[in-house]
Write a protein that holds these residues in place. Structure first.
Motif, mmCIF file in Angstrom:
data_model
loop_
_atom_site.group_PDB
_atom_site.id
_atom_site.type_symbol
_atom_site.label_atom_id
_atom_site.label_comp_id
_atom_site.label_asym_id
_atom_site.label_seq_id
_atom_site.Cartn_x
_atom_site.Cartn_y
_atom_site.Cartn_z
ATOM 1 N N PRO A 37 -61.826 -60.639 36.899
ATOM 2 C CA PRO A 37 -62.169 -59.381 36.440
ATOM 3 C C PRO A 37 -61.927 -58.358 37.548
ATOM 4 O O PRO A 37 -61.195 -57.394 37.334
ATOM 5 C CB PRO A 37 -63.289 -59.266 35.626
ATOM 6 N N PHE A 38 -62.503 -58.585 38.530
ATOM 7 C CA PHE A 38 -62.446 -57.577 39.760
ATOM 8 C C PHE A 38 -61.465 -57.507 40.594
ATOM 9 O O PHE A 38 -60.814 -56.409 40.892
ATOM 10 C CB PHE A 38 -63.696 -58.052 40.747
ATOM 11 N N SER A 39 -60.892 -58.759 40.774
ATOM 12 C CA SER A 39 -59.491 -59.084 41.293
ATOM 13 C C SER A 39 -58.334 -58.287 40.532
ATOM 14 O O SER A 39 -57.570 -57.491 41.443
ATOM 15 C CB SER A 39 -59.379 -60.386 41.505
ATOM 16 N N VAL A 40 -58.156 -58.614 39.341
ATOM 17 C CA VAL A 40 -57.017 -58.201 38.675
ATOM 18 C C VAL A 40 -57.182 -56.606 38.370
ATOM 19 O O VAL A 40 -56.336 -55.851 38.390
ATOM 20 C CB VAL A 40 -56.684 -58.820 37.554
ATOM 21 N N ASN A 41 -58.489 -56.360 37.797
ATOM 22 C CA ASN A 41 -58.680 -54.875 37.395
ATOM 23 C C ASN A 41 -58.761 -53.661 38.539
ATOM 24 O O ASN A 41 -58.331 -52.754 38.546
ATOM 25 C CB ASN A 41 -59.787 -54.519 36.628
ATOM 26 N N CYS A 42 -59.361 -54.167 39.659
ATOM 27 C CA CYS A 42 -59.575 -53.431 40.879
ATOM 28 C C CYS A 42 -58.582 -53.234 41.813
ATOM 29 O O CYS A 42 -58.334 -52.393 42.432
ATOM 30 C CB CYS A 42 -61.198 -53.677 41.565
ATOM 31 N N TYR A 43 -57.838 -54.435 42.018
ATOM 32 C CA TYR A 43 -56.973 -54.631 43.158
ATOM 33 C C TYR A 43 -55.589 -55.116 42.651
ATOM 34 O O TYR A 43 -54.678 -55.436 43.258
ATOM 35 C CB TYR A 43 -57.518 -55.551 44.281
ATOM 36 N N LEU A 44 -55.454 -55.327 41.302
ATOM 37 C CA LEU A 44 -54.213 -55.678 40.809
ATOM 38 C C LEU A 44 -53.578 -57.121 41.217
ATOM 39 O O LEU A 44 -52.451 -57.422 41.215
ATOM 40 C CB LEU A 44 -53.031 -54.714 40.946
ATOM 41 N N ALA A 45 -54.729 -58.140 41.642
ATOM 42 C CA ALA A 45 -54.363 -59.203 42.172
ATOM 43 C C ALA A 45 -54.746 -60.104 41.365
ATOM 44 O O ALA A 45 -55.793 -60.834 41.007
ATOM 45 C CB ALA A 45 -55.202 -59.405 43.598
ATOM 46 N N ASP A 46 -53.751 -60.741 40.481
ATOM 47 C CA ASP A 46 -53.889 -61.508 39.439
ATOM 48 C C ASP A 46 -54.092 -62.872 39.704
ATOM 49 O O ASP A 46 -53.048 -63.660 39.331
ATOM 50 C CB ASP A 46 -53.013 -61.044 38.165
ATOM 51 N N TRP A 47 -54.836 -63.450 40.452
ATOM 52 C CA TRP A 47 -54.765 -64.839 41.035
ATOM 53 C C TRP A 47 -54.742 -65.914 39.853
ATOM 54 O O TRP A 47 -54.322 -66.940 39.888
ATOM 55 C CB TRP A 47 -55.967 -65.067 41.845
ATOM 56 N N GLN A 48 -55.242 -65.569 38.452
ATOM 57 C CA GLN A 48 -55.331 -66.344 37.190
ATOM 58 C C GLN A 48 -53.825 -66.754 37.117
ATOM 59 O O GLN A 48 -53.447 -67.934 36.841
ATOM 60 C CB GLN A 48 -56.058 -65.848 36.116
ATOM 61 N N GLN A 49 -52.948 -65.642 37.218
ATOM 62 C CA GLN A 49 -51.414 -65.822 36.851
ATOM 63 C C GLN A 49 -50.764 -66.640 38.029
ATOM 64 O O GLN A 49 -49.864 -67.339 37.882
ATOM 65 C CB GLN A 49 -50.861 -64.421 36.739
ATOM 66 N N TRP A 50 -51.352 -66.380 39.235
ATOM 67 C CA TRP A 50 -50.869 -67.152 40.345
ATOM 68 C C TRP A 50 -50.995 -68.561 40.262
ATOM 69 O O TRP A 50 -49.987 -69.457 40.675
ATOM 70 C CB TRP A 50 -51.302 -66.491 41.590
ATOM 71 N N GLU A 51 -52.247 -68.793 39.830
ATOM 72 C CA GLU A 51 -52.537 -70.357 39.715
ATOM 73 C C GLU A 51 -51.660 -70.988 38.443
ATOM 74 O O GLU A 51 -51.174 -72.020 38.790
ATOM 75 C CB GLU A 51 -54.100 -70.378 39.655
ATOM 76 N N ARG A 52 -51.498 -70.278 37.614
ATOM 77 C CA ARG A 52 -50.928 -70.717 36.376
ATOM 78 C C ARG A 52 -49.336 -71.063 36.875
ATOM 79 O O ARG A 52 -48.857 -71.952 36.096
ATOM 80 C CB ARG A 52 -50.925 -69.880 35.002
ATOM 81 N N ARG A 53 -48.843 -70.141 37.642
ATOM 82 C CA ARG A 53 -47.447 -70.343 37.799
ATOM 83 C C ARG A 53 -47.157 -71.366 39.101
ATOM 84 O O ARG A 53 -46.141 -71.434 39.587
ATOM 85 C CB ARG A 53 -46.893 -68.916 38.294
ATOM 86 N N GLY A 54 -48.263 -71.970 39.463
ATOM 87 C CA GLY A 54 -48.120 -72.899 40.559
ATOM 88 C C GLY A 54 -47.872 -72.140 42.012
ATOM 89 O O GLY A 54 -47.531 -72.875 42.920
ATOM 90 N N LEU A 55 -48.361 -70.912 42.213
ATOM 91 C CA LEU A 55 -48.257 -70.312 43.529
ATOM 92 C C LEU A 55 -49.612 -70.507 44.344
ATOM 93 O O LEU A 55 -49.480 -70.163 45.499
ATOM 94 C CB LEU A 55 -48.193 -68.738 43.283
ATOM 95 N N VAL A 56 -50.464 -71.248 43.794
ATOM 96 C CA VAL A 56 -51.887 -71.612 44.721
ATOM 97 C C VAL A 56 -52.004 -72.914 44.595
ATOM 98 O O VAL A 56 -52.016 -73.665 43.624
ATOM 99 C CB VAL A 56 -52.889 -70.575 43.878
ATOM 100 N N GLU A 57 -52.439 -73.672 45.917
ATOM 101 C CA GLU A 57 -52.572 -74.799 46.015
ATOM 102 C C GLU A 57 -53.860 -75.218 46.247
ATOM 103 O O GLU A 57 -54.492 -76.396 46.388
ATOM 104 C CB GLU A 57 -51.447 -75.379 47.004
ATOM 105 N N GLU A 58 -54.566 -74.128 46.686
ATOM 106 C CA GLU A 58 -56.002 -74.325 47.045
ATOM 107 C C GLU A 58 -56.567 -72.688 46.679
ATOM 108 O O GLU A 58 -55.982 -71.873 47.016
ATOM 109 C CB GLU A 58 -56.269 -74.732 48.396
ATOM 110 N N LEU A 59 -57.896 -72.848 46.021
ATOM 111 C CA LEU A 59 -58.418 -71.769 45.759
ATOM 112 C C LEU A 59 -60.046 -71.514 46.303
ATOM 113 O O LEU A 59 -60.634 -72.698 45.863
ATOM 114 C CB LEU A 59 -58.239 -71.263 44.350
#
Length: 427
Positions: free
Chosen positions: A302-324
């Motif tokens: 919530p903080f990442s996407v709402n405050c910094y527009l960094a939607d890591w949940q979307q990144w993970e779903r799209r396979g752009l993240v291999e380690e979090l």
């Protein structure tokens, strides 16, 4: 004199007994030898055979820490971490508008090849960490800490004002901690994307790294994005309509979630554009070296996407993240547990190695070993893949306990050496 039938049978029985005895003895020797080998193997590799794999990381920074600024400090630090059975180093390589390694890209674009800090001149700090880290069987994953952020007075900001994004009122300054004046590069501009991609691929091409890490600074504050370039792009995709104005009573570090459908659409549109860039950056990394891990260490969603527009949940779903490695910097254990129980966290940890970032202290704000221990134990109970501590200096130098007491406590947390979890490459 020929033997009778009885004598011949007796001889055959004796010969059979001798043969069976030799075979039994040989079989005994084989079984005994195998047992000795197995015992020795167990004694030689106790951690690998009995303990699950786990991320045991630490961020190495150039802020409030001296570990990077001399070869001796760096060597001592890595040696200590090895003795305490850490297995992952996350050194910052992009900070304050400069690289912390000698960069031809930075020299060409900014005019200086690395951070002008005296302790980094004449050295390749990143190569030193790679050489010593790998010798200690530790993974090295450079961290692009500042992302699209830069000091307002940096050479980068002064030389390329057209690269900066701004608020609706034209203000480009963002205060970090209400003290440090920052500006933000526009992640939607092709020139900015090319610059950041060139820095990242430069490291991937020239260094034997195990991965590369980004965080939610790979976005922009929620009330930025009103520069001419972004407004024109938005209008092109919205039949000439302008985005909504931000409410006046909302602060970046307070509550960035605004209950307005129009604002949510504007937030998601910008976040999607940044996700599009992350997609291209991921492809660029993997084209050069498919084995380099793409790691992300953001704040909770919530903080990442709402405050910094960094939607890591979307990144993970799209396979752009291999380690979090999720930054869960909470002093209250219940708050810590609540962040770990969020649905997007539980979903992501089923797909990829998912570690938890734990605060080990800040300058003037010590964290007790009791708190650190309880949070590490919680991550293990909830079957996360491991932990990383922010940051090296506060592991033992900023604590309420003595250095010796804290190091002994970490040794108890990590009593044996273990491997990092294996990463399944997305492509």
């Amino acid at each position: 004199m020929p033997k009778n039938l009885f004598d011949r049978k007796a001889d055959q029985l004796v010969n059979f007994s001798r043969l069976w005895g030799r075979q039994t003895w040989l079989l005994f020797l084989v079984i005994f030898s195998l047992s000795v080998v197995l015992i020795l193997a167990t004694l030689q590799y106790p951690a690998q055979s009995r303990t699950p794999s786990e991320i045991r990381g630490v961020w190495l920074t150039n802020i409030d820490s001296e570990v990077l600024f001399s070869q001796n400090s760096l060597s001592d630090g890595i040696r200590t971490l090895k003795q305490l059975n850490f297995n992952t180093l996350y050194p910052t390589v992009w900070n304050w508008g400069h690289t912390l390694y000698p960069s031809p890209v930075a020299k060409k674009v900014i005019g200086t090849p690395l951070d002008p800090t005296e302790g980094l001149q004449g050295r390749d700090m990143l190569q030193e960490i790679i050489d010593q880290g790998h010798q200690a069987n530790m993974a090295v994953i450079p961290w692009f800490e500042f992302g699209f952020m830069a000091p307002a007075d940096s050479q980068l900001a002064i030389k390329y004002p057209q690269w900066l994004t701004e608020r609706q009122n034209g203000d480009k300054i963002w205060l970090e901690g209400n003290v440090h004046k920052r500006v933000w590069l526009n992640p939607l501009k092709p020139e900015v994307q090319q610059f950041i991609t060139s820095l990242v691929t430069e490291i991937v091409s020239n260094y034997s790294i195990d991965g590369i890490q980004f965080d939610d600074h790979f976005g922009i504050p929620f009330d930025f994005g009103y520069d001419d370039f972004t407004l024109q792009l938005y209008q092109q995709e919205h039949q000439g309509k302008l985005p909504p104005k931000p409410p006046q009573n909302v602060k970046t570090e307070n509550n960035c979630s605004i209950n307005s459908q129009e604002w949510k659409e504007w937030t998601q549109w910008r976040a999607n554009k940044i996700t599009g860039y992350m997609t291209e950056l991921f492809k660029a990394i993997k084209t050069i070296n498919p084995n380099v891990i793409v790691s992300v260490s953001p704040n909770p969603q919530p903080f990442s996407v709402n405050c910094y527009l960094a939607d890591w949940q979307q990144w993970e779903r799209r396979g752009l993240v291999e380690e979090l490695v999720l930054q869960v910097y909470r002093n209250n254990l219940n708050s810590f547990k609540q962040e770990l129980s969020r649905p997007e966290v539980q979903q992501a940890k089923k797909h990829i190695p998912f570690g938890v970032g734990i605060i080990s202290g800040l300058k003037g704000r010590p964290v007790s070993m009791k708190q650190i221990k309880s949070q590490v134990e919680t991550t293990r109970q909830q079957k996360f893949t491991g932990v990383s501590f922010f940051f090296y200096e506060s592991l033992w130098n900023f604590g309420v306990e003595s250095v010796k007491e804290r190091q002994l406590a970490f040794k108890k947390l990590f009593p044996t050496l273990v491997d990092r979890p294996k990463i399944k490459n997305v492509i």
